[in-house]
Design a protein around this motif. Structure first.
Motif: not given
Length: 320
Positions: A104-120
């Motif tokens: 129930g703490y979603e309101a505490l999360l900042c906006r995540q732009i992306a999540s990646v496993s490769r820099v490319e």
């Protein structure tokens, strides 16, 4: 009594860290050296031996793991004997977001732009002018970009690639990091009224918040780190860096919410540190930490290591 971190090894390490932090090429070399050192460490030492070596190299003494009294000794004991699989989820800067949403703490999360496993897979052209990149599987691996036009993309690419090739488990055997998938998370840039981002770390012992570590100006030469009671009275100790009690870090408007949220998230954990940001009285979650500074004895003065040790009751289970 020997001063914390005053062994020849610790002094040399601080000098080398200062050099690599001031030179980008040396920093990349240091990262690769860290990876090779990690592979050697994992091959040569079992968990107990690695923990004793790290503690002795840092402080000049061997931790009492049979009857731990100091906070730092109890931290090492927990690494060896208390292994709750949930800690791997909570230490993962990506997976913890799902956990917080479920609580129930979603309101505490900042906006995540992306999540990646490769820099490319990072499209730098599509990123906003300001952003933050973190290694989900590490600690302290953060890239704070305040102006994308000034970003050396070639250097950043090499640094992020190095993060993805290694982990932090090997050195202090902080086992929650061992099985975290290697990913990079890109978050929105946050800034408070100070022009930077003060952070507030709630130290919780056996589910109960006991004191707050407040940092201001971390990315500038005016860095101040003080400790406060839950009533925001300054406390007479520091950790890693000397406190400057005459500099008052403002009490955050969301302090009561921080404490209540930390108490909820700390339930069931012998020790946990819950980190927050306060941006114009809006509360943001930072991260969860089980072994700050790998649990090494870095309190100032050293006697605080015993005081905090008294606050922490170890669980009865001694199994892995």
């Amino acid at each position: 009594m020997e001063k914390t971190g005053s062994s020849p090894f610790a002094r040399l390490e601080r000098t080398l860290v200062g050099w690599k932090n001031s030179n980008s090429i040396l920093f990349l070399v240091w990262l690769e050296g860290l990876r090779l050192r990690g592979a050697w460490n994992l091959w040569r030492y079992d968990d107990r031996a690695a923990i004793i070596k790290l503690y002795r190299d840092y402080s000049g003494r061997v931790p009492d793991l049979a009857n731990p009294v100091r906070f730092s000794e109890k931290m090492q004991w927990l690494k060896l004997h208390h292994r709750d699989p949930l800690q791997t989820v909570l230490a993962d800067k990506c997976a913890v977001r799902t956990y917080l949403k479920e609580r129930g703490y979603e309101a505490l999360l900042c906006r995540q732009i992306a999540s990646v496993s490769r820099v490319e897979d990072i499209d730098f052209d599509a990123l906003p002018e300001r952003f933050v990149i973190k290694a989900a599987h590490g600690s302290g691996w953060n890239l704070i970009c305040r102006d994308k036009a000034l970003l050396n993309r070639n250097y950043v690419h090499r640094m992020l690639s190095s993060w993805l090739r290694q982990g932090i488990y090997w050195n202090g055997r902080e086992w929650p990091y061992r099985d975290i998938p290697r990913r990079l998370v890109i978050d929105e840039y946050l800034e408070d009224s100070s022009g930077g981002l003060r952070d507030y770390k709630i130290h919780c012992f056996n589910g109960e918040p006991r004191f707050v570590q407040a940092n201001s100006g971390r990315l500038s030469c005016g860095h101040v780190q003080n400790f406060y009671g839950l009533d925001w009275q300054v406390l007479p100790f520091g950790k890693d860096v000397k406190p400057i009690p005459e500099v008052l870090i403002p009490r955050p408007g969301s302090l009561e919410r921080m404490i209540g949220t930390a108490r909820d998230l700390a339930s069931g954990h012998p020790y946990i540190r819950v980190d927050f940001y306060d941006v114009d009285d809006r509360l943001f979650f930072g991260e969860l930490t089980f072994y700050p500074a790998s649990g090494l004895p870095d309190f100032i003065p050293d006697e605080q290591d015993f005081v905090c040790g008294d606050m922490l009751s170890l669980p009865q289970s001694r199994g892995h």
